[in-house]
Structure formats: structure tokens, C-alpha cells
Design a protein around this motif. Structure first.
Motif, PDB file in Angstrom:
ATOM      1  N   CYS A 186      38.066  45.869  54.400  1.00 40.26           N
ATOM      2  CA  CYS A 186      38.965  47.077  55.128  1.00 40.26           C
ATOM      3  C   CYS A 186      39.237  48.178  54.085  1.00 40.26           C
ATOM      4  CB  CYS A 186      40.294  46.211  55.542  1.00 40.26           C
ATOM      5  SG  CYS A 186      40.255  45.569  57.051  1.00 40.26           S
ATOM      6  N   SER A 187      39.257  47.761  52.653  1.00 36.07           N
ATOM      7  CA  SER A 187      39.684  48.861  51.792  1.00 36.07           C
ATOM      8  C   SER A 187      38.610  49.672  51.219  1.00 36.07           C
ATOM      9  CB  SER A 187      40.387  48.247  50.659  1.00 36.07           C
ATOM     10  OG  SER A 187      39.984  47.060  50.208  1.00 36.07           O
ATOM     11  N   ILE A 188      37.371  49.466  52.187  1.00 34.32           N
ATOM     12  CA  ILE A 188      36.213  50.043  51.574  1.00 34.32           C
ATOM     13  C   ILE A 188      36.191  51.707  51.552  1.00 34.32           C
ATOM     14  CG2 ILE A 188      35.057  50.256  53.776  1.00 34.32           C
ATOM     15  CD1 ILE A 188      32.263  49.892  52.889  1.00 34.32           C
ATOM     16  N   LEU A 189      37.089  52.367  52.299  1.00 32.22           N
ATOM     17  CA  LEU A 189      37.392  53.382  52.205  1.00 32.22           C
ATOM     18  C   LEU A 189      38.492  54.060  51.172  1.00 32.22           C
ATOM     19  CD1 LEU A 189      36.529  54.383  55.923  1.00 32.22           C
ATOM     20  CD2 LEU A 189      35.265  54.826  53.982  1.00 32.22           C
ATOM     21  N   GLU A 225      32.220  53.359  44.393  1.00 31.91           N
ATOM     22  CA  GLU A 225      32.196  52.317  45.378  1.00 31.91           C
ATOM     23  C   GLU A 225      31.272  51.028  44.827  1.00 31.91           C
ATOM     24  OE1 GLU A 225      33.716  52.315  48.702  1.00 31.91           O
ATOM     25  OE2 GLU A 225      32.844  50.336  48.419  1.00 31.91           O
ATOM     26  N   SER A 226      31.314  49.693  45.355  1.00 31.70           N
ATOM     27  CA  SER A 226      30.441  48.578  44.706  1.00 31.70           C
ATOM     28  C   SER A 226      29.685  47.939  45.745  1.00 31.70           C
ATOM     29  CB  SER A 226      31.308  47.820  43.737  1.00 31.70           C
ATOM     30  OG  SER A 226      32.384  47.391  44.211  1.00 31.70           O
ATOM     31  N   ALA A 227      28.788  47.255  45.490  1.00 30.43           N
ATOM     32  CA  ALA A 227      28.292  46.369  46.420  1.00 30.43           C
ATOM     33  C   ALA A 227      29.289  45.057  46.883  1.00 30.43           C
ATOM     34  CB  ALA A 227      26.953  45.703  46.260  1.00 30.43           C
ATOM     35  N   HIS A 228      28.703  44.413  47.805  1.00 28.40           N
ATOM     36  CA  HIS A 228      29.938  43.441  48.204  1.00 28.40           C
ATOM     37  C   HIS A 228      30.099  42.494  47.003  1.00 28.40           C
ATOM     38  CE1 HIS A 228      32.491  41.111  50.794  1.00 28.40           C
ATOM     39  NE2 HIS A 228      31.485  40.630  51.838  1.00 28.40           N
ATOM     40  N   GLY A 229      31.507  42.354  46.837  1.00 25.17           N
ATOM     41  CA  GLY A 229      31.946  41.309  45.766  1.00 25.17           C
ATOM     42  C   GLY A 229      31.532  41.696  44.288  1.00 25.17           C
ATOM     43  N   ARG A 230      30.860  42.951  44.132  1.00 23.09           N
ATOM     44  CA  ARG A 230      30.358  43.179  42.711  1.00 23.09           C
ATOM     45  C   ARG A 230      31.351  44.040  41.838  1.00 23.09           C
ATOM     46  NH1 ARG A 230      27.974  39.251  45.483  1.00 23.09           N
ATOM     47  NH2 ARG A 230      26.251  38.471  44.377  1.00 23.09           N
ATOM     48  N   ALA A 231      32.482  44.400  42.603  1.00 23.20           N
ATOM     49  CA  ALA A 231      33.355  45.249  42.094  1.00 23.20           C
ATOM     50  C   ALA A 231      33.811  44.847  40.512  1.00 23.20           C
ATOM     51  CB  ALA A 231      34.683  45.301  42.761  1.00 23.20           C
ATOM     52  N   ILE A 281      41.310  53.942  31.810  1.00 19.70           N
ATOM     53  CA  ILE A 281      41.896  52.776  32.612  1.00 19.70           C
ATOM     54  C   ILE A 281      41.062  52.185  33.939  1.00 19.70           C
ATOM     55  CG2 ILE A 281      44.010  52.084  33.961  1.00 19.70           C
ATOM     56  CD1 ILE A 281      44.646  52.248  31.093  1.00 19.70           C
ATOM     57  N   VAL A 282      40.543  51.232  34.150  1.00 20.36           N
ATOM     58  CA  VAL A 282      39.854  50.730  35.010  1.00 20.36           C
ATOM     59  C   VAL A 282      40.532  49.838  35.876  1.00 20.36           C
ATOM     60  CG1 VAL A 282      37.401  49.812  35.536  1.00 20.36           C
ATOM     61  CG2 VAL A 282      37.578  51.301  33.650  1.00 20.36           C
ATOM     62  N   PHE A 283      40.308  49.750  36.952  1.00 25.40           N
ATOM     63  CA  PHE A 283      41.075  48.681  37.957  1.00 25.40           C
ATOM     64  C   PHE A 283      40.003  48.609  39.181  1.00 25.40           C
ATOM     65  CE2 PHE A 283      42.629  52.843  40.027  1.00 25.40           C
ATOM     66  CZ  PHE A 283      42.793  52.395  41.244  1.00 25.40           C
ATOM     67  N   THR A 284      39.957  47.385  39.733  1.00 22.99           N
ATOM     68  CA  THR A 284      39.124  47.067  41.095  1.00 22.99           C
ATOM     69  C   THR A 284      40.314  46.636  41.923  1.00 22.99           C
ATOM     70  OG1 THR A 284      39.063  44.696  40.588  1.00 22.99           O
ATOM     71  CG2 THR A 284      37.491  46.127  39.740  1.00 22.99           C
ATOM     72  N   TYR A 285      39.936  46.959  43.240  1.00 18.92           N
ATOM     73  CA  TYR A 285      40.948  46.835  44.298  1.00 18.92           C
ATOM     74  C   TYR A 285      40.077  46.038  45.448  1.00 18.92           C
ATOM     75  CZ  TYR A 285      44.398  47.630  48.026  1.00 18.92           C
ATOM     76  OH  TYR A 285      45.368  47.487  49.047  1.00 18.92           O
ATOM     77  N   GLN A 286      40.237  44.747  45.451  1.00 23.64           N
ATOM     78  CA  GLN A 286      39.313  43.829  46.210  1.00 23.64           C
ATOM     79  C   GLN A 286      40.077  42.991  47.153  1.00 23.64           C
ATOM     80  OE1 GLN A 286      37.511  42.494  42.509  1.00 23.64           O
ATOM     81  NE2 GLN A 286      35.973  42.303  43.821  1.00 23.64           N
ATOM     82  N   GLY A 287      39.437  42.746  48.299  1.00 27.10           N
ATOM     83  CA  GLY A 287      40.139  41.718  49.448  1.00 27.10           C
ATOM     84  C   GLY A 287      39.609  40.427  49.193  1.00 27.10           C
TER      85      GLY A 287
END
Lengths: 76, 248
Positions: free
Chosen positions: B52-55, B66-72, B87-93
Motif C-alpha cells: 500500500c505504501s508504494i506511493l 523505490e525498490s523491488a518487492h521485499g528488497r528495500a 540518514i537512510v530509512f526503509t518503510y515497509q509493510g
């Protein structure tokens, strides 16, 4: 008690009512007839004088609809 | 007039595509508030997942990739190593991180990559239409488990925070929820500490955020918050699992 002044960005509201249930004074209400640009019924306030400015509604809002201000108290 | 609350400048002034009552909006805002208060909006690079948070790059006012599915986590590791001062962060479901991306997140934590992961757990696949996720609760109905999840067929729900807390490289692990104003304040504190860990370059930091999915749970937004408190929090207990002394 500090008095809050609520400002709504109604066109972003999706009418989810999360703010309505967390308001301790129960003064928030989904508007009866108004419809916003997205087609949702936006939030409205029934009695602004009762607002205590606790910030719970703004904290709960997922869409950034609510801003809260208070009157400046002059320094004594 | 004095300000009590204003929408953070870290969020762009546009409407999100999330369903009414989806707590993704709250999680986005908390991350951006923390970055704004720390003065890191210009220094941060986010990695958006699939889900859902792709956008989310349309809403978060920082540089995003943007990253591939699960590869953030893999993308974030690369960015972090190429630009060590950012500063780097990932936001994943949960569909992204806990199933297809489980390997990436475990090894990113294991290597002690110095980025922050915000893991939004709503116990279902939201974007694709409510399929069963690894985090779906026992008995919870989904479109691929119409009689509810059964232990003998699908196993027990995966507790990702506990799993990562056993890895030495993950120095900060905490689980928070977004169902009440009090829990939202605690969630913001946890996210703030996670970024403090990263600013001090102590290691991998991870915050699991229990979230709702009113549309796919088949509940209204207010009932969803109650369902989260009643069903998810007993299985996914809130609290800090690991924290370094430097940020206490």
C-alpha cells in the motif's frame, strides 16, 4: 484552562471518524450535508468554545486535516 | 495565535491514496515529524517498498527510492554504504518485509547495516486485496483463507520484532501500536530513538508499528482500532525488545 481553536483542511478529510471517537469533549461530528472535493463528508465542530486544545484529534488524524491553535496569553 | 499542532512540513500538501481510516497516514506523519524535529529532512533518503505504501514517495518530503518487492533493506544497505553521511530509512509493510523480504531484513540486521526500518504490520496483504500474510492472526479471515487462518495449515503468525531482537546487529528493536493517542505518542518516541541510534551510527534500528486495514478486515475505521487493541496487541506485545544505553 487553555482554549483550542481548530482549523480544518476539509478537502483532505475522508470522514473516517477517528478524531470523533478520541475527542474527550465529544464536540467533533461528521458534517450532515456538506460534501468535499473527494466526495466524502468532512469533519466539523459543534461547539468550538468547549475545545481544550488537547491535540488528540490531530494526533489521530491520518490525513493531516486538523490544525490546532490557542490564543496567546499576554505576559503579566 | 500560538500553534499547538500543525501538519508537518515533512509531508507534501497532497491527499493520500489510502482508504479512509488507514493508519498508514499516521505512521507517515510520525516518521516525518521525527525527521523534521531532528532537522534531517534535507539529509534523509527513504526507500519505499511494494505494498500500500508504494506511493509513499509522493507524500514524504524527502528524497526517496523505490525498490523491488521485499528488497528495500538491500537497496538501503547500498545507499547507506555509498553515502555514509546521510540518514537512510526503509518503510515497509508486512507482506513486503515479513514474507518475500524476510531474507533481506534478517541479513541487513545481521550485518548491522546502519539504517532504520519502519515496519507497518497490519496482519494482511492490503494492496493486493486482503490475502493471508505471515502475520495474519489465527482465525482471522482473508481472501486466501476464507475460514480463517489455521495453525496446522499455515503455522503461527510470525513475530518479526522478536525474531530480529535475537540478532546482535539489530541494536534497537521496539514494537508500538497506533490504536490510541497514548500509543501514538509512544510510537513517536520509539521512532525518534530509532533515528537517534542511526545518527550515532550504532547499528541497525527497527520499529514495528501495529496498524489497521479497515477495508480488508471488513470493519469500519473505529471498529478496526478496537480490533487491533483486542486481538493484535495480545499476540504482538508492545514494548522495547532491545535498546542501546546511548539513547536512553
Amino acid at each position: 484552562m487553555a482554549k483550542g481553536i481548530l482549523k480544518f483542511n476539509k478537502d483532505r478529510c475522508k470522514g473516517c471518524e477517528l478524531c470523533v471517537v478520541v475527542c474527550p469533549k465529544m464536540i467533533l461530528k461528521i458534517h450532515d450535508y456538506e460534501v468535499n472535493a473527494m466526495g466524502y463528508r468532512p469533519i466539523s465542530v459543534t461547539d468550538m468554545d468547549q475545545c481544550i486544545g488537547c491535540g488528540s484529534c490531530a494526533l489521530m488524524c491520518p490525513d493531516g486535516v486538523i490544525s490546532i491553535y490557542t490564543e496567546e496569553v499576554p505576559a503579566k | 495565535m500560538k500553534k499547538i499542532f500543525e501538519y508537518t512540513k515533512g509531508m507534501l500538501p497532497v491527499s493520500t491514496h489510502y482508504c479512509p481510516g488507514c493508519t498508514h497516514g499516521i505512521a507517515h506523519r510520525l516518521v516525518m515529524e521525527v525527521l523534521e524535529e531532528r532537522g534531517l529532512l534535507g539529509e534523509s533518503i527513504g526507500v519505499a517498498p511494494i505494498g500500500c505504501s508504494i506511493l509513499s514517495h509522493n507524500y514524504m518530503n524527502v528524497d526517496m527510492c523505490e525498490s523491488a518487492h521485499g528488497r528495500a533493506p538491500a537497496v538501503a544497505s547500498g545507499i547507506r554504504r555509498a553515502m555514509p553521511d546521510k540518514i537512510v530509512f526503509t518503510y515497509q509493510g508486512d507482506g513486503d518485509l515479513a514474507s518475500i523480504g524476510a531474507g533481506e531484513i534478517v541479513h541487513a540486521a545481521h550485518r548491522g547495516e546502519k539504517f532504520t526500518t519502519i515496519f507497518v504490520n497490519n496482519a494482511i496483504y492490503g494492496m493486493t486485496g486482503g490475502q493471508m500474510a505471515p502475520t495474519t492472526l489465527i482465525g482471522q479471515k482473508s481472501t486466501t483463507g476464507i475460514e480463517g487462518r489455521k495453525k496446522e495449515i499455515s503455522g503461527m503468525p510470525l513475530r518479526v520484532a522478536e525474531m530480529l531482537a535475537t540478532i546482535d546487529g539489530a541494536v534497537f528493536v521496539e514494537r508500538v501500536a497506533l490504536n490510541t493517542p497514548a500509543n501514538i505518542r509512544k510510537a513517536k518516541k520509539a521512532i525518534d530513538k530509532a533515528f537517534a541510534v542511526q545518527e550515532k551510527r550504532l547499528g541497525f534500528s527497527f520499529v514495528e508499528v501495529l496498524s489497521t486495514c479497515p477495508t480488508n478486515w471488513g470493519l469500519n475505521p473505529v471498529e478496526s482500532l478496537k480490533w487491533l487493541g483486542k486481538n493484535m496487541i495480545p499476540y504482538y506485545p508492545l514494548g522495547n525488545l532491545r535498546s542501546p544505553e546511548e539513547v536512553e
